[in-house]
Design a protein around this motif. Structure first.
Motif, PDB file in Angstrom:
ATOM      1  N   MET A  32       0.841  -1.208   0.000  1.00  0.00           N
ATOM      2  CA  MET A  32       0.000   0.000   0.000  1.00  0.00           C
ATOM      3  C   MET A  32       0.878   1.261   0.000  1.00  0.00           C
ATOM      4  N   GLN A  33       0.457   2.252  -0.774  1.00  0.00           N
ATOM      5  CA  GLN A  33       1.295   3.456  -0.875  1.00  0.00           C
ATOM      6  C   GLN A  33       1.164   4.346   0.365  1.00  0.00           C
ATOM      7  N   LYS A  34       2.261   5.064   0.648  1.00  0.00           N
ATOM      8  CA  LYS A  34       2.169   6.068   1.710  1.00  0.00           C
ATOM      9  C   LYS A  34       2.911   7.335   1.311  1.00  0.00           C
ATOM     10  N   LEU A  35       2.634   8.408   2.049  1.00  0.00           N
ATOM     11  CA  LEU A  35       3.339   9.675   1.791  1.00  0.00           C
ATOM     12  C   LEU A  35       4.315   9.928   2.921  1.00  0.00           C
ATOM     13  N   LEU A  36       5.535  10.318   2.554  1.00  0.00           N
ATOM     14  CA  LEU A  36       6.532  10.696   3.561  1.00  0.00           C
ATOM     15  C   LEU A  36       6.729  12.206   3.432  1.00  0.00           C
ATOM     16  N   ILE A  37       6.482  12.912   4.504  1.00  0.00           N
ATOM     17  CA  ILE A  37       6.592  14.381   4.459  1.00  0.00           C
ATOM     18  C   ILE A  37       7.637  14.846   5.457  1.00  0.00           C
ATOM     19  N   ASP A  38       8.617  15.618   4.985  1.00  0.00           N
ATOM     20  CA  ASP A  38       9.556  16.273   5.893  1.00  0.00           C
ATOM     21  C   ASP A  38       9.058  17.697   6.097  1.00  0.00           C
ATOM     22  N   GLY A  39       8.682  18.003   7.317  1.00  0.00           N
ATOM     23  CA  GLY A  39       7.996  19.273   7.597  1.00  0.00           C
ATOM     24  C   GLY A  39       8.909  20.471   7.718  1.00  0.00           C
ATOM     25  N   LYS A  40       8.292  21.589   8.048  1.00  0.00           N
ATOM     26  CA  LYS A  40       8.993  22.853   8.337  1.00  0.00           C
ATOM     27  C   LYS A  40       9.622  23.508   7.110  1.00  0.00           C
ATOM     28  N   LYS A  41       9.198  23.114   5.913  1.00  0.00           N
ATOM     29  CA  LYS A  41       9.716  23.797   4.714  1.00  0.00           C
ATOM     30  C   LYS A  41       8.863  25.043   4.468  1.00  0.00           C
ATOM     31  N   ILE A  42       9.521  26.087   3.954  1.00  0.00           N
ATOM     32  CA  ILE A  42       8.772  27.308   3.620  1.00  0.00           C
ATOM     33  C   ILE A  42       8.292  27.172   2.174  1.00  0.00           C
TER      34      ILE A  42
ATOM     35  N   ILE B   3       2.330   9.107   6.216  1.00  0.00           N
ATOM     36  CA  ILE B   3       0.868   8.967   6.161  1.00  0.00           C
ATOM     37  C   ILE B   3       0.500   7.694   5.395  1.00  0.00           C
ATOM     38  N   ASN B   4      -0.153   6.768   6.101  1.00  0.00           N
ATOM     39  CA  ASN B   4      -0.562   5.500   5.489  1.00  0.00           C
ATOM     40  C   ASN B   4      -1.985   5.613   4.941  1.00  0.00           C
ATOM     41  N   ARG B   5      -2.342   4.677   4.094  1.00  0.00           N
ATOM     42  CA  ARG B   5      -3.691   4.570   3.487  1.00  0.00           C
ATOM     43  C   ARG B   5      -4.074   5.818   2.695  1.00  0.00           C
ATOM     44  N   ILE B   6      -3.153   6.262   1.841  1.00  0.00           N
ATOM     45  CA  ILE B   6      -3.422   7.524   1.132  1.00  0.00           C
ATOM     46  C   ILE B   6      -4.367   7.357  -0.064  1.00  0.00           C
ATOM     47  N   TYR B   7      -4.898   6.113  -0.238  1.00  0.00           N
ATOM     48  CA  TYR B   7      -5.864   5.962  -1.347  1.00  0.00           C
ATOM     49  C   TYR B   7      -7.064   6.894  -1.136  1.00  0.00           C
ATOM     50  N   HIS B   8      -7.326   7.260   0.114  1.00  0.00           N
ATOM     51  CA  HIS B   8      -8.410   8.227   0.372  1.00  0.00           C
ATOM     52  C   HIS B   8      -8.109   9.547  -0.333  1.00  0.00           C
TER      53      HIS B   8
ATOM     54  N   MET C 290      -2.348   7.453  10.143  1.00  0.00           N
ATOM     55  CA  MET C 290      -3.176   6.723   9.196  1.00  0.00           C
ATOM     56  C   MET C 290      -4.324   7.593   8.713  1.00  0.00           C
ATOM     57  N   ALA C 291      -4.497   7.660   7.397  1.00  0.00           N
ATOM     58  CA  ALA C 291      -5.601   8.421   6.831  1.00  0.00           C
ATOM     59  C   ALA C 291      -6.889   7.617   6.950  1.00  0.00           C
ATOM     60  N   THR C 292      -8.010   8.300   7.278  1.00  0.00           N
ATOM     61  CA  THR C 292      -9.260   7.566   7.493  1.00  0.00           C
ATOM     62  C   THR C 292     -10.362   7.942   6.509  1.00  0.00           C
ATOM     63  N   ASP C 293     -10.347   9.151   6.028  1.00  0.00           N
ATOM     64  CA  ASP C 293     -11.262   9.537   4.946  1.00  0.00           C
ATOM     65  C   ASP C 293     -10.598  10.678   4.196  1.00  0.00           C
ATOM     66  N   LEU C 294     -11.278  11.117   3.132  1.00  0.00           N
ATOM     67  CA  LEU C 294     -10.642  12.080   2.234  1.00  0.00           C
ATOM     68  C   LEU C 294     -10.131  13.347   2.928  1.00  0.00           C
TER      69      LEU C 294
ATOM     70  N   ALA D 135      -9.954  14.036   6.208  1.00  0.00           N
ATOM     71  CA  ALA D 135      -9.082  13.742   7.340  1.00  0.00           C
ATOM     72  C   ALA D 135      -7.656  13.523   6.828  1.00  0.00           C
ATOM     73  N   SER D 136      -7.531  12.858   5.683  1.00  0.00           N
ATOM     74  CA  SER D 136      -6.212  12.559   5.127  1.00  0.00           C
ATOM     75  C   SER D 136      -5.458  13.827   4.776  1.00  0.00           C
ATOM     76  N   VAL D 137      -6.179  14.768   4.163  1.00  0.00           N
ATOM     77  CA  VAL D 137      -5.480  15.977   3.731  1.00  0.00           C
ATOM     78  C   VAL D 137      -5.116  16.833   4.945  1.00  0.00           C
ATOM     79  N   SER D 138      -5.884  16.692   6.022  1.00  0.00           N
ATOM     80  CA  SER D 138      -5.522  17.447   7.231  1.00  0.00           C
ATOM     81  C   SER D 138      -4.207  16.897   7.791  1.00  0.00           C
ATOM     82  N   LEU D 139      -3.987  15.598   7.633  1.00  0.00           N
ATOM     83  CA  LEU D 139      -2.719  15.022   8.101  1.00  0.00           C
ATOM     84  C   LEU D 139      -1.555  15.509   7.234  1.00  0.00           C
ATOM     85  N   VAL D 140      -1.831  15.733   5.939  1.00  0.00           N
ATOM     86  CA  VAL D 140      -0.782  16.296   5.064  1.00  0.00           C
ATOM     87  C   VAL D 140      -0.417  17.696   5.560  1.00  0.00           C
ATOM     88  N   LEU D 141      -1.439  18.508   5.861  1.00  0.00           N
ATOM     89  CA  LEU D 141      -1.162  19.873   6.350  1.00  0.00           C
ATOM     90  C   LEU D 141      -0.383  19.816   7.663  1.00  0.00           C
TER      91      LEU D 141
END
Ligand code: UD1
Length: 417
Positions: A1-11, A390-395, A367-371, A373-379
């Motif tokens: 299953m695909q996931k997103l890896l985000i390194d934060g704090k970028k401007i 972030i797992n379960r990014i198919y949402h 883990m992403a749970t719905d559409l 909610a998932s994007v809030s985890l990206v933010l």
């Protein structure tokens, strides 16, 4: 299953083209059943749209798409029509139930799978069926399917929805435009996506008027070749506006209509978000002193439930206690336990979330749970220290076109693995 890896704090800095509205395109695609040749422009190529196209193909329609031009052409040759929406297609996307109204109206019968519940709530379809029964349909539920029939065709009528539903309003309109005689429906949803559907139907000769929450439908469809450009996605725009307020030196959001999110803009302004607002673009800048605020989700023109989870991330950076009252779905705080694992201070009491800020977030495996909610985890990942997985990014892929491409272009550090 695909996931997103985000390194934060970028401007972040740069510009993002907002895609066409998914929630506008879905009912318009269902409406193509009623016409013979439809061209739809500004289509967002996200998975929900492909699911709807597969459903139309299953019914017997033909479609061609140009990903480069964001265009879909749908042809209904009116041959070998199968008035069925199977479980395998409706279970992945509730909007599949929107073919019920047009199939029943045009072919006098339809068998559509009940969508069942989903992560954010039970989400019944009783209001959809209520409207179709008022229009003269006979409805039976058997083996998980809705069997609807109207041997002599649907008949125009007058009724009032007991409560407001976007999907039920769309299904009712899509059925009523083929009914004999006029229909007046009260207590309708009046989201911009519904107005877009109405503008589409007007091109087919339908006489529809909207006044407050009352929709009057007079003339029925005249089939012809038409072309329609869907409105831009106000929820995607709101998502990136919040993203910009959290992270950007300067983020320019293009291909938009800022009038569609006036209420949300006013809330962001009250919170101290700096923006340069024009009709077809908005520039947003990272704001240092975000103020707390209380919001409640409501049908349009109220604050949209689809932006609630994203707003919560901004509230984690606001000074003081913010409050969200979720009035639309009973289970739409699924992102909260994940955000707490990233360090957010949030309490939930009944349908209210209380968010204390400002607080610094740290990356975690979530883990992403719905559409939404998932994007809030990206933010959250974009502003967190270190890495967020972030797992379960198919949402996400159901509703956000090129999410990580758009963000990477603006200097975010995101990888899909
Ligand atoms: C649409 C949107 C979704 C958005 C929602 C609310 C699409 C494809 N989806 O979903 O993104 O979050 O509007 O703005 O446009 N209800 C009933 N009986 C029904 C139908 C709905 O009780 O027959 C309830 C639902 O459980 C919910 C409320 O009504 O509590 C509103 O739901 P509704 O407006 O129908 O949402 P959708 O059309 O499914």
């Amino acid at each position: 299953m695909q996931k997103l890896l985000i390194d934060g704090k970028k401007i972040l800095s740069g510009s993002i083209n907002i895609s066409g509205s998914k929630n506008s395109t879905l009912p318009i695609l269902a409406a193509t059943i009623l016409n013979k040749h439809t061209i739809i422009k500004n289509v967002p190529f996200v998975n929900d749209i492909f699911t709807m196209l597969n459903l139309l193909k299953f019914v017997g329609l033909e479609y061609k798409l140009s990903k480069k031009k964001n265009l879909v052409e749908v042809l209904n040759h009116n041959k070998n029509i199968n008035t069925v929406a199977p479980y395998k297609l409706v279970k992945t996307m509730r909007a599949g139930v929107l073919v019920l109204g047009p199939l029943l109206a045009k072919y006098k019968k339809a068998k559509v799978s009940l969508p069942g519940g989903c992560a954010i709530g039970t989400r019944p379809v009783d209001l959809h069926l209520y409207a179709l029964k008022k229009l003269g349909a006979k409805i039976k539920i058997k083996n998980g399917y809705i069997f609807a029939s109207a041997n002599k065709g649907l008949k125009g009528t007058k009724f009032k929805f007991p409560s407001i539903s976007v999907g039920a309003t769309e299904n009712a309109i899509l059925a009523a435009v083929q009914a004999k005689g006029p229909t007046i429906i009260d207590n309708c949803a009046v989201e911009p996506e519904i107005k877009d559907l109405i503008n589409f139907l007007k091109k087919l000769g339908v006489n529809i008027k909207v006044k407050n929450r009352k929709i009057t439908i007079k003339k029925s469809i005249v089939e012809k070749k038409i072309s329609h450009e869907v409105i831009s996605d106000r929820i995607e725009l709101g998502t990136y506006l919040i993203g910009g307020a959290l992270t950007a030196k300067k983020l320019k959001l293009k291909n938009i209509n800022s009038n569609l999110i006036r209420k949300e803009i006013n809330i962001l302004k009250k919170m101290g978000v700096k923006m340069n607002i024009k009709k077809n673009y908005i520039e947003v800048f990272k704001s240092k002193n975000i103020k707390n605020i209380n919001i409640k989700t409501e049908p349009y023109p109220g604050f949209p439930t689809d932006l609630q989870a994203q707003m919560m991330i901004l509230m984690t950076q606001a000074k003081g206690l913010s409050k969200i009252r979720e009035n639309i779905f009973e289970n739409r705080f699924m992102h909260v336990p994940e955000l707490k694992r990233m360090g957010a201070k949030i309490d939930i009491r009944n349908n209210c979330a209380f968010i204390s800020g400002p607080c610094s977030l740290t990356g975690a495996e979530v883990m992403a749970t719905d559409l939404r909610a998932s994007v809030s985890l990206v933010l959250a990942g974009l502003i967190a220290e270190k890495r967020t997985n972030i797992n379960r990014i198919y949402h996400l892929d159901r509703g956000y076109q090129d999410l990580e491409k758009k963000l990477i272009k603006c200097k975010a550090s995101i990888k899909r693995v």
